[in-house]
Design a protein around this motif. Structure first.
Motif: not given
Length: 489
Positions: A103-109
């Motif tokens: 989810v963190t990587a998705a938010r950054i993306a």
């Protein structure tokens, strides 16, 4: 090249507004989902905010200029499509794989995709629409962005309540599908490109990204304030390199255009005041009046709703009277409202609703003309770069405001101290809005045209102001009454 039809223009404006509005929507929508996410991931609230909120803000700030430059190189339609796909794919991953690292990587993306979408959307409005209709297009665009930011918490609460926190991610996908269809239903003609284009300015991107990142981190954490100075000094080698790069990330000749500089600074100074007030008012209301978040939300509703109402009206009016007249008028309204807040000894939160509504109307009147003038003053082939720079200035204004609040406000329960701190904060906001007013005089004045076009514009303007004079005050009155009934004295 033939100008697009009215229906094609409407599709384009709708598509780019829907796409770009997802960036502010997801910036505010996640706030109400954090408690449920904290329980799901079993982490403390501070770590969760760092992972999902701070990272989103940092990525958005750092990549705006790079996203705009990339849009100029590969084409605005293509970069918009890439941003839409990346945003949707990241949101889908967060929904399907509900684990904190994913989810963190998705938010950054998602933030990175938004940094491509917003400059591409603004550049498309600049390049695809004739100058005589850009004002209303940018007005509609600004209204959509303000509305998305305002509706984020309410929409997020509804989604979390009925479908769980994962729904705030998947809800983006249908909007993106619709926007992609509207944006690409008519294929844009392919623009010839140079056979041997210079390489993308990777070193300049690295220098700018690192400098902005240090500034953001320094503004977020009091023990690391020195990083603000380090980040600011990092802009010196960036400027040195950009003047020597074959295809610079930032063309500094843009800053010799008064309309571009004035419009960009208006956006930055006004965002400093508005964004900071969104954080300062809840804290002040809690310390002085023991107001609940719901009460503060109802008061802020007046400001955000007035912005949404005024923005499209200002965009159309600027086509007749010029960007300078609307920006000066809006800046005066915003400054008068902030002075009202600054010098009035309010006894309850309800007393602030009328000046907040006036502030929102002033900001709404100013945004579209400023954005239109700034982007219309640059060459078409540099529209993405210019849009990225103005978006970066918007974020920098908000960051500077939050950093200022960190220096001015405390958590003391002393009411006298709270009022002093509130006064100091509003004084700073008044200074920012005064600077925005001065910058408004750099914008172009009343546009000139043929006699027939002027007659048509005059009839449209008369009809517009008949509407504005009869309907808009009633609508603003409803907003104020609605806000007042929602605030407990």
């Amino acid at each position: 090249m033939a100008e697009p039809s009215t229906s094609a223009r409407n599709r384009l404006v709708t598509a780019v507004a829907l796409s770009a509005a997802l960036a502010p929507l997801n910036s505010t929508m996640i706030a109400v989902a954090l408690p449920d996410m904290q329980r799901a991931f079993s982490v403390n609230s501070g770590a969760l905010r760092e992972a999902l909120v701070t990272s989103y803000l940092l990525t958005s700030i750092v990549l705006q200029t790079m996203g705009g430059k990339a849009s100029d190189r590969i084409g605005h339609h293509r970069s918009l499509a890439i941003g839409q796909f990346a945003f949707g794919a990241a949101a889908t991953c967060a929904y399907l794989l509900p684990y904190l690292p994913v989810v963190t990587a998705a938010r950054i993306a998602m933030a990175a995709a938004g940094a491509v979408i917003v400059p591409s959307a603004l550049a498309l409005l600049r390049s695809e629409l004739p100058v005589e209709v850009r004002g209303r297009a940018f007005g509609a665009f600004g209204a959509a962005m303000s509305l998305a930011a305002a509706l984020g918490p309410k929409l997020g609460a509804a989604l979390v309540t009925h479908f769980g926190w994962r729904a705030i991610f998947v809800a983006n996908v249908p909007v993106l599908v619709l926007a992609a269809f509207l944006a690409h239903v008519r294929a844009a003609p392919r623009v010839p490109r140079a056979e041997r284009a210079p390489r993308f300015d990777l070193l300049g991107s690295l220098l700018l990204g690192l400098s902005l990142a240090l500034c953001v981190v320094g503004s977020e954490r009091a023990p690391l304030r020195f990083l603000l100075l380090v980040g600011a000094l990092g802009l010196v080698p960036f400027a040195w390199w950009e003047r020597r790069a074959a295809d610079p990330l930032v063309d500094f000749s843009l800053f010799r255009r008064p309309a571009f500089v004035g419009g960009g600074l208006i956006i930055a100074f006004q965002n400093l005041a508005m964004y900071s007030l969104l954080f300062e008012l809840p804290q002040m209301a809690s310390r002085l009046f023991s107001a609940r978040p719901r009460d503060v939300g109802s008061a802020l509703f007046a400001m955000m709703a007035a912005m949404v109402i005024a923005a499209p009206l200002a965009g159309r009016a600027s086509e007749r009277f010029g960007a300078r007249a609307l920006a000066v008028s809006g800046s005066l309204c915003a400054l008068a409202a902030m002075l009202w807040l600054r010098f009035s000894a309010f006894e309850s939160l309800s007393d602030a609703i009328l000046p907040l509504a006036l502030l929102g109307a002033g900001l709404g009147l100013t945004t579209a003309p400023s954005q239109t003038a700034a982007l219309s003053s640059v060459p078409k082939e540099k529209g993405g770069m210019a849009a990225g720079l103005t978006s970066t200035l918007r974020y920098i204004g908000g960051m500077a405001g939050l950093s200022t609040l960190g220096l001015v406000l405390t958590d003391s329960a002393d009411r006298t101290l709270a009022r002093q701190e509130h006064t100091h904060a509003l004084s700073i906001f008044c200074i920012a809005l005064s600077l925005a007013l001065l910058c408004a005089f750099a914008l172009p004045g009343k546009p000139t045209g043929s006699r027939s076009a002027g007659a048509t514009s005059k009839r449209q303007s008369e009809a517009f102001f008949n509407f504005f004079g009869c309907f808009a005050p009633a609508l603003l009155g409803f907003v104020v009454v609605r806000a007042k009934t929602g605030v407990v004295r």
